[in-house]
Design a protein around this motif. Structure first.
Motif, PDB file in Angstrom:
ATOM      1  N   ILE A   1      37.631   9.238  48.332  1.00  0.00           N
ATOM      2  CA  ILE A   1      36.816   8.387  47.470  1.00  0.00           C
ATOM      3  C   ILE A   1      37.164   8.700  46.024  1.00  0.00           C
ATOM      4  CG2 ILE A   1      34.446   7.788  46.780  1.00  0.00           C
ATOM      5  CD1 ILE A   1      35.074   7.003  49.670  1.00  0.00           C
ATOM      6  N   LEU A   2      37.264   7.665  45.176  1.00  0.00           N
ATOM      7  CA  LEU A   2      37.548   7.892  43.764  1.00  0.00           C
ATOM      8  C   LEU A   2      36.440   8.716  43.116  1.00  0.00           C
ATOM      9  CD1 LEU A   2      38.812   4.388  42.558  1.00  0.00           C
ATOM     10  CD2 LEU A   2      40.165   6.362  43.255  1.00  0.00           C
ATOM     11  N   SER A   3      36.827   9.594  42.214  1.00  0.00           N
ATOM     12  CA  SER A   3      35.847  10.416  41.495  1.00  0.00           C
ATOM     13  C   SER A   3      35.141   9.572  40.438  1.00  0.00           C
ATOM     14  CB  SER A   3      36.543  11.599  40.824  1.00  0.00           C
ATOM     15  OG  SER A   3      37.368  11.133  39.771  1.00  0.00           O
TER      16      SER A   3
ATOM     17  N   TYR B   1      33.750   1.586  32.222  1.00  0.00           N
ATOM     18  CA  TYR B   1      32.302   1.737  32.038  1.00  0.00           C
ATOM     19  C   TYR B   1      31.802   3.053  32.611  1.00  0.00           C
ATOM     20  CZ  TYR B   1      32.320  -3.236  30.996  1.00  0.00           C
ATOM     21  OH  TYR B   1      32.567  -4.455  30.438  1.00  0.00           O
ATOM     22  N   GLN B   2      30.882   3.679  31.912  1.00  0.00           N
ATOM     23  CA  GLN B   2      30.242   4.911  32.365  1.00  0.00           C
ATOM     24  C   GLN B   2      29.029   4.588  33.241  1.00  0.00           C
ATOM     25  OE1 GLN B   2      31.478   7.981  31.079  1.00  0.00           O
ATOM     26  NE2 GLN B   2      30.223   9.041  32.569  1.00  0.00           N
ATOM     27  N   ALA B   3      28.286   3.559  32.865  1.00  0.00           N
ATOM     28  CA  ALA B   3      27.063   3.197  33.591  1.00  0.00           C
ATOM     29  C   ALA B   3      27.417   2.575  34.942  1.00  0.00           C
ATOM     30  CB  ALA B   3      26.230   2.216  32.772  1.00  0.00           C
ATOM     31  N   ARG B   4      26.737   3.030  35.975  1.00  0.00           N
ATOM     32  CA  ARG B   4      27.029   2.558  37.332  1.00  0.00           C
ATOM     33  C   ARG B   4      26.786   1.065  37.503  1.00  0.00           C
ATOM     34  NH1 ARG B   4      24.671   7.699  40.750  1.00  0.00           N
ATOM     35  NH2 ARG B   4      26.293   9.137  40.068  1.00  0.00           N
TER      36      ARG B   4
ATOM     37  N   TRP C   1      31.742  -4.843  37.156  1.00  0.00           N
ATOM     38  CA  TRP C   1      33.195  -4.948  36.982  1.00  0.00           C
ATOM     39  C   TRP C   1      33.870  -5.093  38.343  1.00  0.00           C
ATOM     40  CZ3 TRP C   1      37.715  -2.919  38.608  1.00  0.00           C
ATOM     41  CH2 TRP C   1      38.851  -3.199  37.853  1.00  0.00           C
ATOM     42  N   LEU C   2      33.476  -4.261  39.295  1.00  0.00           N
ATOM     43  CA  LEU C   2      34.075  -4.315  40.636  1.00  0.00           C
ATOM     44  C   LEU C   2      33.854  -5.683  41.279  1.00  0.00           C
ATOM     45  CD1 LEU C   2      33.011  -0.758  41.853  1.00  0.00           C
ATOM     46  CD2 LEU C   2      35.354  -1.505  41.342  1.00  0.00           C
ATOM     47  N   ILE C   3      32.648  -6.210  41.162  1.00  0.00           N
ATOM     48  CA  ILE C   3      32.339  -7.526  41.733  1.00  0.00           C
ATOM     49  C   ILE C   3      33.150  -8.618  41.039  1.00  0.00           C
ATOM     50  CG2 ILE C   3      30.518  -9.279  41.942  1.00  0.00           C
ATOM     51  CD1 ILE C   3      28.555  -6.868  42.353  1.00  0.00           C
ATOM     52  N   SER C   4      33.197  -8.593  39.716  1.00  0.00           N
ATOM     53  CA  SER C   4      33.898  -9.645  38.977  1.00  0.00           C
ATOM     54  C   SER C   4      35.404  -9.620  39.210  1.00  0.00           C
ATOM     55  CB  SER C   4      33.601  -9.547  37.477  1.00  0.00           C
ATOM     56  OG  SER C   4      34.222  -8.402  36.922  1.00  0.00           O
ATOM     57  N   HIS C   5      35.943  -8.463  39.597  1.00  0.00           N
ATOM     58  CA  HIS C   5      37.377  -8.357  39.863  1.00  0.00           C
ATOM     59  C   HIS C   5      37.700  -8.412  41.359  1.00  0.00           C
ATOM     60  CE1 HIS C   5      37.330  -7.087  35.679  1.00  0.00           C
ATOM     61  NE2 HIS C   5      38.602  -7.429  35.665  1.00  0.00           N
ATOM     62  N   GLY C   6      36.691  -8.694  42.172  1.00  0.00           N
ATOM     63  CA  GLY C   6      36.906  -8.884  43.605  1.00  0.00           C
ATOM     64  C   GLY C   6      37.178  -7.613  44.392  1.00  0.00           C
TER      65      GLY C   6
ATOM     66  N   ILE D   1      31.216   0.274  48.580  1.00  0.00           N
ATOM     67  CA  ILE D   1      29.896   0.519  49.161  1.00  0.00           C
ATOM     68  C   ILE D   1      29.129   1.371  48.165  1.00  0.00           C
ATOM     69  CG2 ILE D   1      30.670   0.307  51.549  1.00  0.00           C
ATOM     70  CD1 ILE D   1      30.628   3.357  51.728  1.00  0.00           C
ATOM     71  N   GLU D   2      27.837   1.441  48.342  1.00  0.00           N
ATOM     72  CA  GLU D   2      27.003   2.221  47.433  1.00  0.00           C
ATOM     73  C   GLU D   2      26.460   3.445  48.138  1.00  0.00           C
ATOM     74  OE1 GLU D   2      23.880  -0.037  45.663  1.00  0.00           O
ATOM     75  OE2 GLU D   2      25.256  -1.432  44.716  1.00  0.00           O
ATOM     76  N   SER D   3      26.408   4.537  47.397  1.00  0.00           N
ATOM     77  CA  SER D   3      25.772   5.739  47.910  1.00  0.00           C
ATOM     78  C   SER D   3      24.258   5.547  47.827  1.00  0.00           C
ATOM     79  CB  SER D   3      26.194   6.962  47.089  1.00  0.00           C
ATOM     80  OG  SER D   3      25.638   6.881  45.796  1.00  0.00           O
ATOM     81  N   ARG D   4      23.533   6.501  48.331  1.00  0.00           N
ATOM     82  CA  ARG D   4      22.077   6.431  48.274  1.00  0.00           C
ATOM     83  C   ARG D   4      21.596   6.365  46.826  1.00  0.00           C
ATOM     84  NH1 ARG D   4      18.462  10.378  51.865  1.00  0.00           N
ATOM     85  NH2 ARG D   4      19.420   9.091  53.449  1.00  0.00           N
ATOM     86  N   GLY D   5      22.326   7.010  45.918  1.00  0.00           N
ATOM     87  CA  GLY D   5      21.989   6.992  44.492  1.00  0.00           C
ATOM     88  C   GLY D   5      22.553   5.785  43.755  1.00  0.00           C
ATOM     89  N   ARG D   6      23.043   4.784  44.496  1.00  0.00           N
ATOM     90  CA  ARG D   6      23.598   3.526  43.979  1.00  0.00           C
ATOM     91  C   ARG D   6      24.913   3.720  43.237  1.00  0.00           C
ATOM     92  NH1 ARG D   6      20.243  -1.169  42.189  1.00  0.00           N
ATOM     93  NH2 ARG D   6      22.263  -1.983  42.763  1.00  0.00           N
ATOM     94  N   ARG D   7      25.618   4.828  43.508  1.00  0.00           N
ATOM     95  CA  ARG D   7      26.943   5.034  42.933  1.00  0.00           C
ATOM     96  C   ARG D   7      27.930   4.183  43.723  1.00  0.00           C
ATOM     97  NH1 ARG D   7      31.379   8.650  44.378  1.00  0.00           N
ATOM     98  NH2 ARG D   7      32.722   8.848  42.568  1.00  0.00           N
TER      99      ARG D   7
END
Length: 78
Positions: A5-7, A17-20, A26-31, A35-41
């Motif tokens: 998993i990327l750090s 971007y620093q903010a999750r 960004w990930l959504i807009s670039h396709g 997945i999200e961790s429990r902490g929404r990372r």
């Protein structure tokens, strides 16, 4: 050994971007799929990121068949 998993730092470098929340946007807009961790990372696989960025894989995939060199078929030549 690298994680699969990327750090956090790598994700910041890719998205800018620093903010999750902004990373997810960004990930959504670039396709990109993630997945999200429990902490929404947002969690992005290293192999997937390499594919998206067009970088060659560090290791050949064991499931991918090995490419064989093309050879002409002379059986049809008389």
């Amino acid at each position: 050994m690298e994680s699969e998993i990327l750090s956090d730092e790598e994700l910041v470098m890719i998205t800018g971007y620093q903010a999750r929340a902004w990373q997810r946007r960004w990930l959504i807009s670039h396709g990109w799929h993630y997945i999200e961790s429990r902490g929404r990372r947002p969690l992005v696989g290293r192999q997937y990121a390499r594919q998206q960025l067009g970088a060659p894989s560090a290791e050949p995939s064991p499931s991918a068949p090995a490419k064989q060199a093309w050879t002409p078929d002379f059986s049809k030549v008389s």
